[in-house]
Design an enzyme around this catalytic site. Structure first.
Site, mmCIF file in Angstrom:
data_model
loop_
_atom_site.group_PDB
_atom_site.id
_atom_site.type_symbol
_atom_site.label_atom_id
_atom_site.label_comp_id
_atom_site.label_asym_id
_atom_site.label_seq_id
_atom_site.Cartn_x
_atom_site.Cartn_y
_atom_site.Cartn_z
ATOM 1 N N PHE B 123 0.858 -1.177 0.000
ATOM 2 C CA PHE B 123 0.000 0.000 0.000
ATOM 3 C C PHE B 123 0.900 1.234 0.000
ATOM 4 O O PHE B 123 1.836 1.340 0.801
ATOM 5 C CB PHE B 123 -0.931 0.002 1.217
ATOM 6 C CG PHE B 123 -1.991 1.058 1.112
ATOM 7 C CD1 PHE B 123 -3.024 0.948 0.194
ATOM 8 C CD2 PHE B 123 -1.931 2.194 1.905
ATOM 9 C CE1 PHE B 123 -3.990 1.938 0.066
ATOM 10 C CE2 PHE B 123 -2.899 3.192 1.784
ATOM 11 C CZ PHE B 123 -3.925 3.066 0.870
ATOM 12 N N ASP B 195 1.840 -4.957 8.197
ATOM 13 C CA ASP B 195 0.648 -4.113 8.107
ATOM 14 C C ASP B 195 -0.576 -5.030 8.025
ATOM 15 O O ASP B 195 -0.696 -5.841 7.091
ATOM 16 C CB ASP B 195 0.762 -3.223 6.858
ATOM 17 C CG ASP B 195 -0.434 -2.279 6.710
ATOM 18 O OD1 ASP B 195 -1.491 -2.532 7.321
ATOM 19 O OD2 ASP B 195 -0.306 -1.292 5.959
ATOM 20 N N TYR B 220 -11.006 0.720 10.865
ATOM 21 C CA TYR B 220 -12.226 1.155 10.161
ATOM 22 C C TYR B 220 -12.686 0.198 9.076
ATOM 23 O O TYR B 220 -13.715 0.432 8.461
ATOM 24 C CB TYR B 220 -12.081 2.576 9.592
ATOM 25 C CG TYR B 220 -10.838 2.874 8.780
ATOM 26 C CD1 TYR B 220 -10.730 2.464 7.472
ATOM 27 C CD2 TYR B 220 -9.791 3.605 9.338
ATOM 28 C CE1 TYR B 220 -9.593 2.767 6.734
ATOM 29 C CE2 TYR B 220 -8.659 3.910 8.615
ATOM 30 C CZ TYR B 220 -8.563 3.495 7.304
ATOM 31 O OH TYR B 220 -7.446 3.795 6.580
ATOM 32 N N LYS B 221 -11.918 -0.865 8.861
ATOM 33 C CA LYS B 221 -12.338 -1.856 7.861
ATOM 34 C C LYS B 221 -13.142 -2.951 8.570
ATOM 35 O O LYS B 221 -14.273 -2.718 8.980
ATOM 36 C CB LYS B 221 -11.115 -2.392 7.119
ATOM 37 C CG LYS B 221 -10.357 -1.296 6.334
ATOM 38 C CD LYS B 221 -9.101 -1.865 5.670
ATOM 39 C CE LYS B 221 -8.242 -0.767 5.039
ATOM 40 N NZ LYS B 221 -8.794 -0.237 3.789
ATOM 41 N N ARG B 369 -13.138 -4.131 -6.745
ATOM 42 C CA ARG B 369 -12.750 -4.886 -5.559
ATOM 43 C C ARG B 369 -13.987 -5.176 -4.719
ATOM 44 O O ARG B 369 -14.772 -4.265 -4.435
ATOM 45 C CB ARG B 369 -11.806 -3.951 -4.779
ATOM 46 C CG ARG B 369 -10.821 -4.588 -3.892
ATOM 47 C CD ARG B 369 -9.841 -3.540 -3.356
ATOM 48 N NE ARG B 369 -10.462 -2.617 -2.416
ATOM 49 C CZ ARG B 369 -9.803 -1.982 -1.441
ATOM 50 N NH1 ARG B 369 -8.493 -2.132 -1.301
ATOM 51 N NH2 ARG B 369 -10.416 -1.169 -0.628
#
Lengths: 410, 410
Positions: B123, B195, B220-221, B369
């Site tokens: 990322f 990560d 937050y995912k 996605r």
């Protein structure tokens, strides 16, 4: 005196602002310098962002409700309150993190100079951030020198990369002359970094006019953004091309959504951003700023000076308050919107006041601190607070036995 | 197939969890890998923290409602979800900021080694943080080397201070073998930083067992903490004595409320904290974690694998979906809880799906996605999403003309 204060309240141009804030019944809140009262607008926005935006619109809210722009739109709303032109302020992270960005930037902008000059009594986290940078870079690249406030301007020399100064001392409330310190820093080829934690929203800060280089500040005190609300950071436009703040994150990238592997900073204040912002907390700040719509910051300052002066006078006149030693400057021009007193039983006094509905705060080892928020405190509240304190102190012989000193965290 | 899916839903041990989340009517939300649904508990807590704690209890809430402890109490709740023992995880800041802390720490723990080894397709913000550290320290102290995922383990050598790896690739959903990479790093004398952005709450992460050195992740995912909610950071106990994360802030101080001018880190995971936390956003994370009470993460993983497998099979069997090329691994063991497809009109497809109540997300340049959240997605929802996509693609000849490509931000 009572009539005089009633009259002051009646003619207070800021009085209509009080209705924008929730103040619990029978509470006199003199701690807006720690955590501002809750604006109703913030509460409403938090509900809306939670239920409507997160709950219903979910991921589409990043565009639909401009979440992605919040750090810059809020930055632009804070800017006029601190005398900053456009594209120099963003809202993000904490003061500490933002300090790291600008201290690192300053060190890089002054090659050959390794010293960050500050004061012994600066807010500790400000000093810690320099110590952290020193631990990372080594002493040959970054050192912290601390002097007394009186010596700050005269101590700047050819080793100084930047002066790190807080406009209002968190303990004493003393206000430093940022314009003069900045001018002196520049004369010595150094930069000036200012912490506006106790200034933003209550003092007529003039970052652009004073030629300040970098600044940071928080939104949870006089700006009423909520507990631990995101901070802000200012970088003067003249540094934005050359500076390099090292906390490279995708929010500061020229084109974050290209997801390119190489970092290229945005060419404006957005380069000061790092990671994904806390939307709920940040939205509260945005709504809280509504209270500053159409506010003249000079009116705020005027009322603040009147309030601290009246409070101090009432304390000094009271026979019950003689043991309280004011450590804030006598001249209202030389202090921020707070008054601090040294008192042997400061912690117990603070607790006793809380029990009677007056909120001030304690600072180790033995200070009691009163903050005055012109947007919601009234003159009559101030007199009532002093009266309540008098009654507490009148029974002070019992004070220590009733309140044992516990860990203080506020 | 329909009956089979109904049966799967009926026997799903996680099915009762769906009632804990607010899902807008007629919406199929397959974007929990970007932003999780709102748990009702989070909404309620946000209201309570706003009105009762901030609004009424104000500054006293730091003690009264343990605001001051939130970073550590939430850290301890996240710990078991990522296979971490106590006093190793705290909740704070953003992934990016936390990465800076641990990358800097790793570099310092491996003197003489300057290289952070990562993957081209990590990322971007992860790579940027290394580039930022390099800009600050200079190339002789920190460099970023990027290799292909396949070459990661074999590329670790005597120059590698640390491997920086994301368990699940944000674009492809490919899952890397962290245990093996960590073991290889250690054989070469390097550290491993992981990560967990796309792992926490959905994969059976085993930080302690895998001997991972440092880790970061977001809430937050799959953890449903709300937009831009504070991140978390892990430092293995064995490093806590010697490590030095350079973002020294008062929250990480051994005794922050002593307000001493010299920094002394706490001797546990609290040393990873820096500034004042965003209480409202952080409280939402705490409440959101209730959904994981009594959840067996192996059940979550099992359902996740079933969901991605069924979705992929349905797509592959559909004559309308032939142009969608799956870039995620075929073997469910080798992918996270997402499926990504390359498709020329991915952006338009994504928009058309949103219009019909299916939320997926677009990633530049041409990927769509789908994320699968076992706590609230059902098997029947998945089949319905495929049916809707089929109907969109059946009319795909019109797709491009109806949806012009705009800036995508989600």
């Amino acid at each position: 005196m009572t009539e005089e204060l009633a009259l002051l309240d009646k003619h207070d141009p800021l009085a209509p602002k009080q209705a924008l804030f929730h103040c619990p019944e029978n509470l006199i809140y003199l701690d807006g310098n720690s955590l501002g009262l809750m604006p109703y607008a913030a509460k409403q926005r938090i509900q809306e962002v939670t239920q409507e935006q997160w709950g219903n619109d979910l991921i589409t809210s990043w565009n639909k409700h401009q979440w992605i722009d919040l750090p810059t739109t809020i930055g632009e709303r804070i800017a006029p309150l601190i005398g900053a032109g456009q594209q120099q302020v963003v809202c993000c992270d904490s003061i500490s993190i933002n300090l790291f960005k600008v201290i690192s930037s300053a060190i890089k902008l002054r090659p050959g100079r390794q010293e960050i000059l500050s004061t012994h009594d600066n807010f500790p986290t400000d000093l810690y951030m320099v110590q952290g940078l020193q631990a990372l870079l080594g002493e040959q690249h970054c050192t912290l020198r601390m002097v007394d406030e009186e010596q700050l301007a005269s101590s700047i020399d050819e080793h100084t990369a930047a002066v790190l100064v807080t406009e209002v001392n968190f303990r004493t409330g003393r206000r430093l002359d940022i314009a003069a310190i900045t001018a002196q820093a520049h004369r010595q080829g150094a930069l000036c970094i200012v912490d506006l934690a106790h200034s933003a929203g209550v003092l007529p800060v003039q970052l652009d006019n004073w030629q300040v280089d970098f600044a940071v500040g928080c939104t949870y005190k006089y700006l009423n953004g909520g507990p631990g609300a995101p901070a802000f950071v200012y970088a003067a436009k003249r540094h934005q091309e050359e500076m390099c703040q090292p906390l490279f994150g995708w929010m500061g990238h020229k084109q974050g959504f290209a997801f390119a592997p190489g970092y290229e900073p945005a060419n404006n204040a957005r380069q000061l951003l790092t990671g994904t912002p806390s939307i709920i907390s940040m939205s509260a700040v945005d709504a809280a700023l509504d209270a500053y719509d159409n506010v003249n910051i000079d009116d705020v300052r005027e009322k603040s000076k009147q309030m601290t002066s009246i409070f101090l006078k009432l304390i000094q006149q009271s026979r019950f308050c003689q043991e309280l030693h004011c450590i804030s400057p006598e001249d209202p021009e030389l202090r921020g919107s707070q008054l601090s007193f040294e008192y042997e039983h400061a912690y117990s006094l603070c607790q006793a006041l809380i029990d009677r509905g007056v909120i001030a705060d304690f600072r180790a080892p033995n200070y009691i601190r009163f903050g005055f928020a012109p947007l919601y405190n009234s003159f009559q509240q101030i007199a009532n607070a002093v009266r309540i304190m008098e009654s507490v102190l009148a029974e002070s012989i019992h004070l220590q036995s009733r309140y044992t000193v516990r860990k203080a965290v506020t």
